[in-house]
Design an enzyme around this catalytic site. Structure first.
Site, PDB file in Angstrom:
ATOM      1  N   LYS A   1      39.381  66.957  21.111  1.00  0.00           N
ATOM      2  CA  LYS A   1      38.713  66.404  19.876  1.00  0.00           C
ATOM      3  C   LYS A   1      38.141  65.070  20.170  1.00  0.00           C
ATOM      4  O   LYS A   1      38.014  64.626  21.420  1.00  0.00           O
ATOM      5  CB  LYS A   1      39.790  66.135  18.889  1.00  0.00           C
ATOM      6  CG  LYS A   1      40.484  67.293  18.269  1.00  0.00           C
ATOM      7  CD  LYS A   1      41.326  67.118  16.904  1.00  0.00           C
ATOM      8  CE  LYS A   1      42.159  68.200  16.564  1.00  0.00           C
ATOM      9  NZ  LYS A   1      42.792  68.150  15.532  1.00  0.00           N
TER      10      LYS A   1
ATOM     11  N   TYR B   1      37.695  74.711   9.564  1.00  0.00           N
ATOM     12  CA  TYR B   1      38.964  74.136   8.958  1.00  0.00           C
ATOM     13  C   TYR B   1      38.977  74.790   7.521  1.00  0.00           C
ATOM     14  O   TYR B   1      39.640  73.994   6.877  1.00  0.00           O
ATOM     15  CB  TYR B   1      38.964  72.830   8.995  1.00  0.00           C
ATOM     16  CG  TYR B   1      39.439  71.882  10.322  1.00  0.00           C
ATOM     17  CD1 TYR B   1      40.724  72.412  10.770  1.00  0.00           C
ATOM     18  CD2 TYR B   1      38.455  71.310  11.208  1.00  0.00           C
ATOM     19  CE1 TYR B   1      41.195  71.880  12.133  1.00  0.00           C
ATOM     20  CE2 TYR B   1      39.001  70.717  12.409  1.00  0.00           C
ATOM     21  CZ  TYR B   1      40.344  71.075  12.829  1.00  0.00           C
ATOM     22  OH  TYR B   1      40.868  70.658  13.961  1.00  0.00           O
TER      23      TYR B   1
ATOM     24  N   ARG C   1      51.048  74.955  21.912  1.00  0.00           N
ATOM     25  CA  ARG C   1      51.577  74.192  21.004  1.00  0.00           C
ATOM     26  C   ARG C   1      52.571  73.311  21.306  1.00  0.00           C
ATOM     27  O   ARG C   1      52.849  71.971  20.821  1.00  0.00           O
ATOM     28  CB  ARG C   1      52.222  74.904  19.601  1.00  0.00           C
ATOM     29  CG  ARG C   1      51.154  75.966  18.866  1.00  0.00           C
ATOM     30  CD  ARG C   1      50.159  75.100  18.045  1.00  0.00           C
ATOM     31  NE  ARG C   1      50.898  74.317  17.073  1.00  0.00           N
ATOM     32  CZ  ARG C   1      49.975  73.651  16.142  1.00  0.00           C
ATOM     33  NH1 ARG C   1      48.779  73.920  15.919  1.00  0.00           N
ATOM     34  NH2 ARG C   1      50.708  72.782  15.163  1.00  0.00           N
TER      35      ARG C   1
ATOM     36  N   THR D   1      51.715  67.331  15.129  1.00  0.00           N
ATOM     37  CA  THR D   1      50.448  66.948  14.632  1.00  0.00           C
ATOM     38  C   THR D   1      50.214  65.522  14.560  1.00  0.00           C
ATOM     39  O   THR D   1      49.401  64.630  14.888  1.00  0.00           O
ATOM     40  CB  THR D   1      50.310  67.528  13.256  1.00  0.00           C
ATOM     41  OG1 THR D   1      50.628  68.675  13.081  1.00  0.00           O
ATOM     42  CG2 THR D   1      48.819  67.082  12.418  1.00  0.00           C
TER      43      THR D   1
ATOM     44  N   ARG E   1      49.690  64.847  22.526  1.00  0.00           N
ATOM     45  CA  ARG E   1      49.525  63.696  21.451  1.00  0.00           C
ATOM     46  C   ARG E   1      50.294  62.612  21.550  1.00  0.00           C
ATOM     47  O   ARG E   1      50.007  61.535  20.949  1.00  0.00           O
ATOM     48  CB  ARG E   1      49.857  64.764  20.165  1.00  0.00           C
ATOM     49  CG  ARG E   1      48.641  65.708  19.847  1.00  0.00           C
ATOM     50  CD  ARG E   1      49.107  66.659  18.626  1.00  0.00           C
ATOM     51  NE  ARG E   1      47.919  67.158  18.209  1.00  0.00           N
ATOM     52  CZ  ARG E   1      47.903  68.382  17.322  1.00  0.00           C
ATOM     53  NH1 ARG E   1      49.226  68.740  16.927  1.00  0.00           N
ATOM     54  NH2 ARG E   1      46.789  68.972  16.827  1.00  0.00           N
TER      55      ARG E   1
ATOM     56  N   ASN F   1      44.047  63.035  16.756  1.00  0.00           N
ATOM     57  CA  ASN F   1      45.369  63.666  17.413  1.00  0.00           C
ATOM     58  C   ASN F   1      44.808  64.504  18.850  1.00  0.00           C
ATOM     59  O   ASN F   1      45.738  65.189  19.361  1.00  0.00           O
ATOM     60  CB  ASN F   1      46.206  64.081  16.802  1.00  0.00           C
ATOM     61  CG  ASN F   1      45.749  65.312  15.971  1.00  0.00           C
ATOM     62  OD1 ASN F   1      44.511  66.038  16.282  1.00  0.00           O
ATOM     63  ND2 ASN F   1      46.543  66.107  14.928  1.00  0.00           N
TER      64      ASN F   1
ATOM     65  N   HIS G   1      43.075  70.408  19.276  1.00  0.00           N
ATOM     66  CA  HIS G   1      43.313  71.446  18.455  1.00  0.00           C
ATOM     67  C   HIS G   1      44.159  72.666  19.165  1.00  0.00           C
ATOM     68  O   HIS G   1      43.675  72.751  20.556  1.00  0.00           O
ATOM     69  CB  HIS G   1      42.135  71.823  17.518  1.00  0.00           C
ATOM     70  CG  HIS G   1      42.465  73.294  16.976  1.00  0.00           C
ATOM     71  ND1 HIS G   1      42.999  73.479  15.808  1.00  0.00           N
ATOM     72  CD2 HIS G   1      42.390  74.505  17.484  1.00  0.00           C
ATOM     73  CE1 HIS G   1      42.991  74.812  15.473  1.00  0.00           C
ATOM     74  NE2 HIS G   1      42.608  75.409  16.509  1.00  0.00           N
TER      75      HIS G   1
ATOM     76  N   GLU H   1      39.461  82.495  16.150  1.00  0.00           N
ATOM     77  CA  GLU H   1      38.934  81.041  16.654  1.00  0.00           C
ATOM     78  C   GLU H   1      38.193  81.318  18.103  1.00  0.00           C
ATOM     79  O   GLU H   1      36.958  80.596  18.133  1.00  0.00           O
ATOM     80  CB  GLU H   1      39.767  80.004  16.522  1.00  0.00           C
ATOM     81  CG  GLU H   1      40.750  79.758  15.200  1.00  0.00           C
ATOM     82  CD  GLU H   1      41.967  78.758  15.416  1.00  0.00           C
ATOM     83  OE1 GLU H   1      42.348  78.513  14.418  1.00  0.00           O
ATOM     84  OE2 GLU H   1      42.294  78.482  16.483  1.00  0.00           O
TER      85      GLU H   1
HETATM   86  O1  CDP Z   1      46.632  70.522  14.315  1.00  0.00           O
HETATM   87  P1  CDP Z   1      47.711  70.988  13.853  1.00  0.00           P
HETATM   88  O2  CDP Z   1      47.690  72.556  13.691  1.00  0.00           O
HETATM   89  O3  CDP Z   1      49.047  70.537  14.665  1.00  0.00           O
HETATM   90  O4  CDP Z   1      47.730  70.364  12.312  1.00  0.00           O
HETATM   91  P2  CDP Z   1      47.063  71.015  10.980  1.00  0.00           P
HETATM   92  O5  CDP Z   1      48.023  71.016   9.808  1.00  0.00           O
HETATM   93  O6  CDP Z   1      46.442  72.431  10.982  1.00  0.00           O
HETATM   94  O7  CDP Z   1      46.117  69.907  10.663  1.00  0.00           O
HETATM   95  C1  CDP Z   1      44.767  70.203  11.160  1.00  0.00           C
HETATM   96  C2  CDP Z   1      44.395  68.763  11.590  1.00  0.00           C
HETATM   97  O8  CDP Z   1      44.026  68.117  10.190  1.00  0.00           O
HETATM   98  C3  CDP Z   1      45.189  68.094  12.387  1.00  0.00           C
HETATM   99  O9  CDP Z   1      45.189  68.313  13.672  1.00  0.00           O
HETATM  100  C4  CDP Z   1      44.721  66.540  12.109  1.00  0.00           C
HETATM  101  O10 CDP Z   1      43.637  66.258  12.945  1.00  0.00           O
HETATM  102  C5  CDP Z   1      44.379  66.715  10.573  1.00  0.00           C
HETATM  103  N1  CDP Z   1      45.361  66.283   9.714  1.00  0.00           N
HETATM  104  C6  CDP Z   1      45.056  65.102   9.177  1.00  0.00           C
HETATM  105  O11 CDP Z   1      43.989  64.468   9.325  1.00  0.00           O
HETATM  106  N2  CDP Z   1      45.966  64.685   8.116  1.00  0.00           N
HETATM  107  C7  CDP Z   1      46.983  65.142   7.742  1.00  0.00           C
HETATM  108  N3  CDP Z   1      47.891  64.760   6.925  1.00  0.00           N
HETATM  109  C8  CDP Z   1      47.076  66.330   8.421  1.00  0.00           C
HETATM  110  C9  CDP Z   1      46.364  66.768   9.363  1.00  0.00           C
HETATM  111 MG    MG Z   2      46.790  73.966  12.645  1.00  0.00          MG
END
Ligand code: CDP
Ligand code: MG
Length: 140
Positions: free
Chosen positions: A11, A51, A87, A93, A104, A114, A117, A128
């Site tokens: 990212k 997204y 993962r 996250t 992370r 973070n 992705h 994707e």
């Molecule tokens: O990336 P990951 O699958 O771990 O998390 P996600 O729930 O799919 O969320 C996608 C992305 O949204 C995260 O990696 C963060 O960059 C962002 N995010 C955020 O800004 N604030 C949150 N409360 C949750 C996610």
């Molecule tokens: Mg995700």
């Protein structure tokens, strides 16, 4: 365990801090092989579409802004059980919840910025990968 593929993004917070190599090293050390990689500037349309699943979430607008705030490195990773393997090395996250030794925990700046992705299922990985790569860009 089958060898599978997953999709990764380094990212903008990580490319800005010149961490492309450091992050990739952690992926490789976790048993993943980079079989496609390119540095791109994501367009607003691409980020919104990528997204889309989060469109109703309060952080969606800011997330799109963040993902288009600088270059990203999109990658296809291959390895045994690649989705889970990736993962696991990514970590939670929210970096505050991520385990020691994860990308992370080591590098993320915040729950939004973070650093990486990673796809969350084989089906999403395939979609994707198709979203960013043509078949001839992936060399396993
Ligand atoms: O990336 P990951 O699958 O771990 O998390 P996600 O729930 O799919 O969320 C996608 C992305 O949204 C995260 O990696 C963060 O960059 C962002 N995010 C955020 O800004 N604030 C949150 N409360 C949750 C996610
Ligand atoms: Mg995700």
């Amino acid at each position: 365990m089958a060898v599978t593929r997953t999709f990764s993004i380094i990212k903008p917070d990580a490319t800005r801090r010149n961490l492309t190599g450091a992050v990739t090293k952690m992926l490789e050390e976790a048993g993943l092989r980079v079989v496609a990689s390119k540095r791109i500037q994501m367009s607003e349309d691409q980020a919104k579409k990528f997204y889309e699943v989060h469109a109703e979430r309060p952080f969606y607008g800011e997330l799109v802004d963040f993902m288009t705030s600088g270059p990203v490195v999109v990658q296809v990773l291959e390895g045994e059980d690649a989705v889970k393997r990736n993962r696991d090395v990514m970590g939670a996250t929210n970096p505050a919840d991520a385990e020691d030794g994860t990308i992370r925990k080591t590098y993320a700046e915040s729950i939004e910025a973070n650093s990486v992705h990673g796809s969350d299922s084989d089906e999403n990985a395939a979609n994707e990968i198709d979203f960013f790569f043509s078949k001839d860009e992936i060399v396993g």
